[in-house]
Motif scaffolding. Structure first.
Motif, PDB file in Angstrom:
ATOM      1  N   HIS A  63      16.598 -35.943  60.451  1.00  0.00           N
ATOM      2  CA  HIS A  63      16.090 -37.360  60.713  1.00  0.00           C
ATOM      3  C   HIS A  63      15.615 -37.765  59.203  1.00  0.00           C
ATOM      4  O   HIS A  63      14.573 -37.231  58.800  1.00  0.00           O
ATOM      5  N   MET A  64      16.420 -38.680  59.106  1.00  0.00           N
ATOM      6  CA  MET A  64      16.086 -39.169  57.691  1.00  0.00           C
ATOM      7  C   MET A  64      15.563 -40.814  57.699  1.00  0.00           C
ATOM      8  O   MET A  64      16.116 -41.694  58.645  1.00  0.00           O
ATOM      9  N   THR A  65      14.671 -41.244  57.187  1.00  0.00           N
ATOM     10  CA  THR A  65      14.019 -42.568  57.094  1.00  0.00           C
ATOM     11  C   THR A  65      14.445 -43.137  55.897  1.00  0.00           C
ATOM     12  O   THR A  65      13.929 -42.634  54.853  1.00  0.00           O
ATOM     13  N   VAL A  66      14.799 -44.502  55.810  1.00  0.00           N
ATOM     14  CA  VAL A  66      14.973 -45.308  54.833  1.00  0.00           C
ATOM     15  C   VAL A  66      14.122 -46.534  55.020  1.00  0.00           C
ATOM     16  O   VAL A  66      14.248 -47.181  56.012  1.00  0.00           O
ATOM     17  N   LEU A  67      13.166 -46.946  53.965  1.00  0.00           N
ATOM     18  CA  LEU A  67      12.413 -48.043  54.145  1.00  0.00           C
ATOM     19  C   LEU A  67      12.958 -49.210  53.509  1.00  0.00           C
ATOM     20  O   LEU A  67      13.826 -49.371  52.788  1.00  0.00           O
ATOM     21  N   GLU A  68      12.831 -50.317  54.329  1.00  0.00           N
ATOM     22  CA  GLU A  68      13.594 -51.549  54.086  1.00  0.00           C
ATOM     23  C   GLU A  68      13.163 -51.940  52.436  1.00  0.00           C
ATOM     24  O   GLU A  68      13.868 -52.462  51.436  1.00  0.00           O
ATOM     25  N   GLU A  69      12.077 -51.572  52.081  1.00  0.00           N
ATOM     26  CA  GLU A  69      11.387 -51.898  50.877  1.00  0.00           C
ATOM     27  C   GLU A  69      12.314 -51.074  49.551  1.00  0.00           C
ATOM     28  O   GLU A  69      12.367 -51.343  48.556  1.00  0.00           O
ATOM     29  N   ASP A  70      13.002 -50.064  50.155  1.00  0.00           N
ATOM     30  CA  ASP A  70      13.742 -49.115  49.224  1.00  0.00           C
ATOM     31  C   ASP A  70      15.223 -49.923  49.070  1.00  0.00           C
ATOM     32  O   ASP A  70      15.955 -49.349  48.138  1.00  0.00           O
ATOM     33  N   LEU A  71      15.657 -50.588  49.821  1.00  0.00           N
ATOM     34  CA  LEU A  71      16.861 -51.293  50.021  1.00  0.00           C
ATOM     35  C   LEU A  71      16.937 -52.099  48.663  1.00  0.00           C
ATOM     36  O   LEU A  71      16.070 -52.838  48.312  1.00  0.00           O
ATOM     37  N   PRO A  72      18.334 -52.303  47.995  1.00  0.00           N
ATOM     38  CA  PRO A  72      18.573 -53.415  47.015  1.00  0.00           C
ATOM     39  C   PRO A  72      18.327 -54.715  47.496  1.00  0.00           C
ATOM     40  O   PRO A  72      18.416 -55.045  48.800  1.00  0.00           O
ATOM     41  N   ALA A  73      18.092 -55.877  46.639  1.00  0.00           N
ATOM     42  CA  ALA A  73      17.883 -57.021  47.222  1.00  0.00           C
ATOM     43  C   ALA A  73      19.081 -57.503  47.637  1.00  0.00           C
ATOM     44  O   ALA A  73      20.111 -57.200  47.316  1.00  0.00           O
ATOM     45  N   PRO A  74      18.970 -58.517  48.759  1.00  0.00           N
ATOM     46  CA  PRO A  74      20.171 -59.113  49.307  1.00  0.00           C
ATOM     47  C   PRO A  74      21.057 -59.912  48.273  1.00  0.00           C
ATOM     48  O   PRO A  74      20.113 -60.581  47.386  1.00  0.00           O
ATOM     49  N   LYS A  75      22.334 -60.067  48.338  1.00  0.00           N
ATOM     50  CA  LYS A  75      23.017 -60.970  47.636  1.00  0.00           C
ATOM     51  C   LYS A  75      22.932 -62.404  48.052  1.00  0.00           C
ATOM     52  O   LYS A  75      22.939 -62.748  49.080  1.00  0.00           O
TER      53      LYS A  75
END
Length: 75
Positions: A63-75
């Protein structure tokens, strides 16, 4: 949920590193009984690993969790 032995954790780590192509991946035993085995990449915990045994067959669920704050900025 059954506990994992240290040998099982080591073998699982080798398998996941190969499958995911990530030598920085580690599978860490819980600090005390009753807690989840942790999955980390370069020291950062990204999820948990759970062991299941059903009719003599063993499987592992990640079970892997990715936080939205770790995503690259939208283009």
């Amino acid at each position: 949920m059954a506990a994992m032995s240290s040998s099982e954790i080591s073998r699982l780590q080798v398998c996941l590193r190969r499958l995911l192509g990530s030598p920085g991946l580690t599978v860490n035993a819980p600090p005390r009984a009753g807690l989840s085995v942790e999955l980390a990449v370069n020291g950062e915990v990204v999820g948990t690993v759970h062991r299941d045994e059903d009719e003599g067959e063993v499987s592992y669920a990640v079970h892997m969790t990715v936080l939205e704050e770790d995503l690259p900025a939208p283009k």
